[in-house]
Design a protein around this motif. Structure first.
Motif, short mmCIF file in Angstrom:
data_model
loop_
_atom_site.label_atom_id
_atom_site.label_comp_id
_atom_site.label_asym_id
_atom_site.label_seq_id
_atom_site.Cartn_x
_atom_site.Cartn_y
_atom_site.Cartn_z
N VAL A 1 0.85 -1.19 0.00
CA VAL A 1 0.00 0.00 0.00
C VAL A 1 0.89 1.24 0.00
O VAL A 1 1.72 1.42 0.89
N LYS A 2 0.70 2.07 -1.00
CA LYS A 2 1.42 3.35 -1.03
C LYS A 2 0.61 4.35 -0.24
O LYS A 2 -0.62 4.41 -0.37
N VAL A 3 1.25 5.11 0.61
CA VAL A 3 0.55 5.95 1.57
C VAL A 3 0.49 7.40 1.12
O VAL A 3 -0.52 8.09 1.29
N GLY A 4 1.59 7.89 0.57
CA GLY A 4 1.67 9.30 0.21
C GLY A 4 3.13 9.66 0.03
O GLY A 4 3.96 8.78 -0.19
N TYR A 5 3.41 10.94 0.12
CA TYR A 5 4.78 11.38 -0.12
C TYR A 5 5.33 12.13 1.09
O TYR A 5 4.59 12.64 1.92
N ASP A 6 6.66 12.15 1.13
CA ASP A 6 7.33 12.93 2.16
C ASP A 6 8.38 13.77 1.45
O ASP A 6 9.14 13.24 0.64
N GLY A 7 8.41 15.05 1.72
CA GLY A 7 9.43 15.90 1.13
C GLY A 7 10.63 15.98 2.05
O GLY A 7 10.48 16.00 3.26
N ILE A 8 11.82 15.98 1.47
CA ILE A 8 13.02 16.19 2.28
C ILE A 8 13.45 17.63 2.08
O ILE A 8 13.66 18.07 0.95
N VAL A 9 13.55 18.37 3.17
CA VAL A 9 13.84 19.79 3.04
C VAL A 9 15.26 20.09 3.49
O VAL A 9 15.83 19.38 4.32
N ILE A 10 15.81 21.15 2.92
CA ILE A 10 17.11 21.65 3.35
C ILE A 10 16.80 22.99 4.00
O ILE A 10 16.40 23.94 3.32
N ALA A 11 16.92 23.04 5.33
CA ALA A 11 16.41 24.20 6.05
C ALA A 11 17.53 24.94 6.75
O ALA A 11 18.60 24.39 7.01
N ASN A 12 17.29 26.23 7.04
CA ASN A 12 18.18 26.97 7.92
C ASN A 12 17.35 27.90 8.81
O ASN A 12 16.12 27.97 8.66
N ALA A 13 18.02 28.60 9.71
CA ALA A 13 17.31 29.44 10.67
C ALA A 13 16.52 30.53 9.95
O ALA A 13 16.90 30.98 8.86
N ILE A 14 15.42 30.94 10.58
CA ILE A 14 14.51 31.85 9.91
C ILE A 14 15.17 33.20 9.63
O ILE A 14 14.88 33.84 8.63
N GLU A 15 16.13 33.61 10.49
CA GLU A 15 16.73 34.94 10.29
C GLU A 15 17.95 34.88 9.36
O GLU A 15 18.49 35.92 8.99
N ALA A 16 18.37 33.67 8.98
CA ALA A 16 19.52 33.52 8.10
C ALA A 16 19.08 33.80 6.66
O ALA A 16 17.90 33.79 6.35
N PRO A 17 20.06 34.07 5.76
CA PRO A 17 19.67 34.35 4.37
C PRO A 17 18.99 33.14 3.72
O PRO A 17 19.28 32.00 4.07
N ALA A 18 18.10 33.41 2.77
CA ALA A 18 17.41 32.32 2.07
C ALA A 18 18.34 31.75 1.01
O ALA A 18 19.10 32.48 0.38
#
Lengths: 342, 437
Positions: free
Chosen positions: A104-121
């Protein structure tokens, strides 16, 4: 005297244990599917009269090993996986008498590359990720050289001149496997001659594309994603790799980098435009249906619109649902106990 | 220094006094310095302890209360009856999710649009319908009336109320939207939202919803596991210690056994878990995830501790007691059971409780036998699936929802309380049985 009684009692308990039949479903497997599986288990226990299933987080590979160990109430009924079952695992299952499995396939999961909210995007491409995190990188003239990149600016002139420091899951993690396959290999393939290498020398291709650097650019941060979120807030220069649900829950502290210009947002992962996402599965041992009560009902709960639908409770937990057509297809095959064929 | 020693013999008395007097000052100073080093060491250790316990207490204390919302719920007869008859079954089958949602929407009649309605629904816990169901099942006479009932708020509202979510920051990325904060303020103004004692946390098992999660399941699991451990390890450990210390001949074999017991005490605990999986689960067939299996594995782990502590306690009993008993005609067994064992008991109990406290904190050996798991139902005995306190702490620490942070700390507090109770009982037992000679 007392001791004798106690010993006798313990021995009796041991034998009572051996004869104990199981009335709750046992689920093992991926730590990525764990939050979703437990939510369904709980809802299933509350809605129906069945005992709430016991869910263990053993990792996809560990789950398969337990699942395929045999038939009988001593073995789990369902295993979760953040990747598809491998043919070697199907063979292992068959060898131990676990012949009929429903996928049974359930759905998807995204893998994110994150940093702190105040750091540059950051706006990263798969190639940037690969060049930043690989141990050896290919040159244009067909050689491998040790990764010379120290800062993000070395990787891509448009990125900030910040030291490369990426926190990520350890090699035992399914998230790491998926990241390596989707992001790193994806970036690696952008070198024309490396792509050709895949046909000629698969091992060299894999070593070059899948090996993560060990000189401090990539930091094993353990399996605890909460810890990574904390580390990001205290170190604005660092980036971290984790599942979408942790970004979703901590969006006031961390933000996700866009990959190939696509932001890690719910809708964009669901429609497949965010490049680093993977499918999640679970596998049901058909021989246990009817032996352990409630398996079919559990599968029905998981595949109900209230759970995995666009507005189901699993999306609140961070699951990215499949399209309507895909959901209809998988829920039909789950109901019919379709047998897995590779 | 060495020159001093050589010259000592030839020194006169006054020279010696002179040397002593000269050194006296620095010797006193050294002593004072050492005392301050000692105090400093204690201060550092205490400082860390205060920091650790303090931060846990500060983070975990807020779990004592939980935000509740008072809803006015209509319980129309037709929803709760089947063919006009109200039975427990028909009450259980009613649509409580719909009831809770509609009574919440009645409070905010001007909320429209699917998105807003969904945001409004998420003020209340997804477990609230089941709380309502249990309430109606327990009081079936309420059917047909309109009742006021306090139901759990969702974890986000709870975090907002407790101040963990900053309402003044920019709303992008915040878990609670400005609209939801508006509704929340209105609920407070109407007296429909308040924090109440968090019974759920102290009486229920685990849950994926932080506001529905409790520590009681894990506490019961720890209790059953430790009971099995104690019942197995204590008698076995004491018998072994008594035999080795009082009866066994001293030869190569007993030496070998002694070395092995000491080694066993140093074996990493995960090894015991692997043994448990291979022997107790796969060969004997104990149920997976059950406290029985966990207790047996932990008993193996604590056994060496109990044996070593027991032998030390037996060694500390003066030989004169044994000789006196034997002298008046007691047999060796009588000597041991009437005289030596009662005197050694305080030491043995202390050793056992230290061993048990160690077992209480273990997660590694339980991983292999399936006790590191998500388990909602409260275990009714050592054969039901259960988890233990440290595992519960670990599972919560690993969950993404913000509200699990305070539950993690609260779980640690409960674990520490367990430990304090065990250590206190060790002290009390020792006081009670201690005899001086």
């Amino acid at each position: 005297m007392i001791k004798k009684v106690v010993l006798a009692a313990s021995v009796a308990m041991v034998f009572a244990g051996a004869a104990h039949a199981r009335d709750q479903i046992q689920i093992v497997g991926s730590s990525t599917v764990f939050p979703f599986s437990t939510a369904v288990a709980e809802a299933f226990g509350q809605k129906t009269g069945f005992a709430t299933p016991v869910v263990e987080s053993t990792g996809s590979g560990g789950g398969m090993k337990l699942f395929c160990a045999g038939v009988g109430t001593g073995h789990p009924d369902i295993t979760n996986a953040s990747r598809r079952i491998k043919s070697s695992e199907v063979e292992l299952c068959a060898k131990n008498g676990v012949a009929d499995i429903t996928e049974v396939k359930v759905g998807y999961d995204g893998i994110v590359i994150a940093n702190a909210i105040e750091a540059p995007a950051y706006d990263l491409s798969l190639r940037d990720l690969y060049l930043a995190l690989a141990k050896d990188i290919p040159t244009e003239d067909g050689k491998w050289i040790p990764n010379p990149n120290k800062t993000w600016k070395d990787v891509n002139a448009s990125l900030p001149a910040v030291k490369i420091e990426v926190l990520g899951p350890p090699p035992t993690s399914g998230t790491r496997d998926a990241f390596v396959e989707l992001a790193m290999e994806g970036g690696c393939k952008t070198f024309g001659w490396v792509k050709d290498l895949k046909k000629k020398d698969k091992n060299a291709y894999k070593t070059g594309c899948h090996t993560v650097r060990e000189d401090g650019g990539y930091v094993d941060a353990g399996e605890n994603d909460n810890l990574m979120v904390q580390k990001l807030t205290s170190n604005p220069d660092a980036l971290a790799i984790f599942g979408f649900s942790f970004l979703d829950q901590n969006a006031d502290k961390v933000k996700g980098a866009t990959v190939g210009g696509v932001a890690p947002e719910f809708e964009l992962i669901a429609d497949g435009s965010y490049p680093v996402s993977r499918a999640l599965f679970f596998y049901v041992k058909q021989a246990h249906i009817g032996v352990v009560p409630g398996i079919e009902e559990y599968v029905a709960e998981f595949t109900s619109e209230a759970a995995w639908g666009n507005e189901g409770y699993l999306t609140d937990k961070g699951l990215i649902p499949m399209s309507d057509a895909e959901r209809a297809e998988w829920s039909a095959s789950a109901k019919g106990n379709a047998k897995l064929s590779m | 220094m060495s020159g001093n020693r050589e010259g000592r013999g030839r020194m006169s008395r006054s020279d010696t006094m002179e040397t002593v007097r000269k050194g006296l000052r620095s010797r006193y100073a050294a002593e004072r310095r050492f005392i301050w080093y000692g105090r400093g060491a204690i201060a550092v250790a205490l400082g860390f302890l205060v920091l650790l316990v303090g931060s846990i207490l500060i983070k975990g204390a807020s779990v004592v209360t939980q935000t509740h919302i008072r809803l006015t719920v209509e319980l129309p007869l037709e929803t709760f009856s089947k063919n006009g008859v109200v039975t427990a079954e028909s009450i259980g089958a009613a649509n409580y999710v719909g009831l809770v949602k509609s009574s919440l929407r009645d409070l905010f009649p001007d909320v429209s649009g699917r998105r807003d309605k969904r945001a409004l629904d998420s003020l209340i816990s997804s477990g609230a319908p089941y709380e309502l169901r249990d309430h109606v099942l327990a009081n079936p006479e309420l059917v047909g009336q309109s009742i006021d009932i306090w139901l759990s708020a969702s974890d986000d509202i709870d975090m907002l109320d407790k101040g963990y979510i900053d309402r003044d920051i920019d709303s992008t990325g915040r878990r609670v939207t400005d609209k939801q904060i508006g509704w929340y303020d209105k609920l407070i103004a109407d007296g429909r939202l308040e924090r109440q004692f968090n019974t759920t946390f102290f009486t229920s098992g685990d849950s994926r919803e932080p506001e529905q999660a409790g520590i009681w399941g894990a506490a019961l699991g720890s209790f059953y596991t430790l009971m099995v451990t104690l019942l197995l390890a204590f008698p076995l450990g004491v018998t072994t210690a008594v035999y080795l210390e009082e009866f066994a001949p001293k030869n190569k074999w007993t030496d070998l056994i002694e070395v092995n017991i000491n080694n066993l005490a140093a074996v990493p605990s995960i090894i015991f878990g692997l043994l448990g999986l291979a022997v107790f689960l796969n060969i004997i067939g104990l149920p997976r995830s059950a406290p029985l299996a966990g207790g047996v594995v932990l008993a193996l782990m604590t056994l060496p501790t109990i044996i070593i502590a027991g032998r030390a306690a037996l060694k500390a009993v003066p030989p004169s007691i044994r000789e006196a008993a034997l002298g008046v005609g007691a047999s060796r067994l009588q000597t041991v059971t009437h005289h030596v064992l009662p005197l050694a008991m305080p030491g043995m109990l202390t050793g056992s409780i230290i061993g048990m406290a160690q077992a209480l904190g273990e997660t590694a050996p339980l991983l292999m036998i399936g006790m590191v798991a998500f388990i909602v139902d409260l275990p009714g005995g050592p054969l039901d699936p259960a988890t233990v306190l440290p595992v519960q702490v670990y599972i919560w620490a690993d969950s993404p929802e913000r509200a699990f942070v305070e539950r993690t700390s609260a779980g640690i507090i409960v674990l520490l309380l367990f430990l304090v109770v065990m250590n206190l009982s060790a002290v009390m037992l020792r006081k009670r049985f201690e005899r001086r000679w």
